[in-house]
Write a protein that holds these residues in place. Structure first.
Motif, PDB file in Angstrom:
ATOM      1  N   SER A  83       0.818  -1.216   0.000  1.00 35.21           N
ATOM      2  CA  SER A  83       0.000   0.000   0.000  1.00 35.21           C
ATOM      3  C   SER A  83       0.845   1.257   0.000  1.00 35.21           C
ATOM      4  O   SER A  83       0.321   2.363  -0.194  1.00 35.21           O
ATOM      5  N   GLU A 104     -10.445 -11.623   5.368  1.00 36.38           N
ATOM      6  CA  GLU A 104     -10.902 -10.263   5.641  1.00 36.38           C
ATOM      7  C   GLU A 104      -9.797  -9.352   6.175  1.00 36.38           C
ATOM      8  O   GLU A 104     -10.101  -8.277   6.708  1.00 36.38           O
ATOM      9  N   ASP A 106      -7.630  -6.468   6.564  1.00 35.85           N
ATOM     10  CA  ASP A 106      -7.823  -5.152   5.952  1.00 35.85           C
ATOM     11  C   ASP A 106      -6.709  -4.779   4.973  1.00 35.85           C
ATOM     12  O   ASP A 106      -6.967  -4.260   3.887  1.00 35.85           O
ATOM     13  N   GLU A 107      -5.458  -5.021   5.394  1.00 30.59           N
ATOM     14  CA  GLU A 107      -4.333  -4.623   4.543  1.00 30.59           C
ATOM     15  C   GLU A 107      -4.362  -5.357   3.199  1.00 30.59           C
ATOM     16  O   GLU A 107      -3.903  -4.836   2.190  1.00 30.59           O
ATOM     17  N   THR A 109      -7.373  -6.919   1.804  1.00 32.03           N
ATOM     18  CA  THR A 109      -8.597  -6.646   1.044  1.00 32.03           C
ATOM     19  C   THR A 109      -8.553  -5.271   0.371  1.00 32.03           C
ATOM     20  O   THR A 109      -9.174  -5.074  -0.675  1.00 32.03           O
ATOM     21  N   THR A 110      -7.816  -4.323   0.966  1.00 33.17           N
ATOM     22  CA  THR A 110      -7.662  -3.004   0.351  1.00 33.17           C
ATOM     23  C   THR A 110      -7.010  -3.101  -1.023  1.00 33.17           C
ATOM     24  O   THR A 110      -7.294  -2.297  -1.927  1.00 33.17           O
ATOM     25  N   LEU A 111      -6.130  -4.092  -1.188  1.00 35.15           N
ATOM     26  CA  LEU A 111      -5.383  -4.221  -2.436  1.00 35.15           C
ATOM     27  C   LEU A 111      -6.147  -4.952  -3.531  1.00 35.15           C
ATOM     28  O   LEU A 111      -5.790  -4.845  -4.711  1.00 35.15           O
ATOM     29  N   THR A 132     -14.405 -11.783   1.593  1.00 37.71           N
ATOM     30  CA  THR A 132     -14.061 -10.759   0.606  1.00 37.71           C
ATOM     31  C   THR A 132     -12.968 -11.246  -0.329  1.00 37.71           C
ATOM     32  O   THR A 132     -13.021 -11.025  -1.543  1.00 37.71           O
TER      33      THR A 132
END
Length: 325
Positions: A83, A104, A106-107, A109-111, A132
């Motif tokens: 990120s 899930e 976060d680091e 799924t953001t990508l 996700t």
């Protein structure tokens, strides 16, 4: 805090049972997505980029290392670092293997939308097929487990064991599909014992040129002894005018000859040599030389080139120095 040895053993056995059951569960759930994942990686012109956070990240690093050492170019990219610029390491020609038990993180799924827009195929390894990660993946490898080995069912234990086993299964399927051989494995492990056994050739460690003890058949016994002493191999070849080895005389032969009581000064190299000596090609593996020495209980081998002429010699000490034995 009290320690109960019996309790420790019970928990250890229970942990192994749970993790073994987790792996058996994977075996039953393998489906066509696994075969499609293998095909996807085989047909990719780039690398496998492995991603994962926390314990899944540690497993991901190991999977990337296993893939790379068994013929599939791979690297690990940390999602948090991705990120902040490291996503530039990923190319559309790569295949991304994203690992998350929950699916899930976060680091990670953001990508996922960025990876999809980039066009790189995405394989998700997750224990939750409705997560996700699974919804965004082109293919899903189900690494789910019924429970963790942790007594609190919290610490990633059985789930990480399942991830590692599934990663190994992927690497081995790819290894087989690529026709990866022991020699290929050795080339990626040149510093290890296997690398030395499978990559080191006789020509790499043999004595050559003036370092090879050799005399003519008509050399006197004194000349033979001087050559052996000077070169320090523990033997000398007896060669004809075209450098073909006719025989060999060793330190052991000398001891046995002395015990006969014969007048050694009157003997020639031809009279004391062993005809048709053991020889090996210079392009043979050094491990083959070690095997030949052990098989015939000799400590010295003469080395011939492709034309059959003597080009070198080696003894067991040479093999030990090269760490072949």
């Amino acid at each position: 805090m009290s320690f109960d040895p019996a309790q420790a053993l019970r928990l250890a056995r229970e942990t192994l049972d749970i993790e073994a059951a987790a792996i058996h569960g994977l075996q039953r759930r393998l489906n066509d997505d696994f075969a499609r994942a293998v095909s996807l990686v085989l047909n990719a012109s780039g690398r496998v980029v492995v991603m994962g956070m926390g314990k899944s990240g540690h497993i991901g690093r190991k999977i990337a290392a296993t893939l790379a050492s068994t013929g599939t170019p791979a690297m690990f990219v940390h999602p948090a670092e991705a990120s902040h610029g490291d996503l530039g390491m990923v190319m559309p020609i790569d295949v991304v293997l994203a690992i998350s038990n929950s699916g899930e993180a976060d680091e990670l799924t953001t990508l996922l939308p960025l990876i999809r827009r980039m066009g790189a195929p995405l394989i998700g390894m997750t224990g939750h097929p409705q997560s996700t990660l699974a919804r965004n993946a082109d293919l899903v490898l189900d690494s789910g487990v019924e429970k963790e080995a942790c007594p609190l069912n919290l610490a990633p234990t059985a789930s990480t064991t399942a991830q590692m086993a599934l990663g190994d299964a992927l690497a081995m399927a790819l290894l087989d599909a690529r026709g990866f051989r022991a020699e290929d494995f050795a080339r990626s492990h040149p510093g290890g014992a296997l690398g030395r056994r499978l990559l080191t050739r006789v020509m790499d460690i043999m004595r050559s040129g003036d370092a090879v003890p050799k005399v003519s058949p008509d050399a006197t016994f004194g000349e033979l002894m001087r050559e052996m002493t000077h070169k320090g191999l523990g033997a000398s070849a007896v060669v004809d005018g075209d450098a073909h080895a006719l025989g060999i005389f060793t330190d052991g032969d000398l001891r046995r000859l002395v015990e006969t009581g014969r007048d050694l000064r009157a003997l020639t190299a031809r009279e004391v040599m062993h005809a048709n000596p053991r020889q090996i090609r210079d392009d043979a593996l050094a491990a083959e030389a070690a095997k030949l020495m052990e098989q015939h209980r000799v400590t010295v081998l003469l080395v011939q080139g492709q034309d059959g002429r003597l080009v070198g010699a080696l003894n067991s000490n040479d093999l030990m120095r090269a760490k072949v034995i």
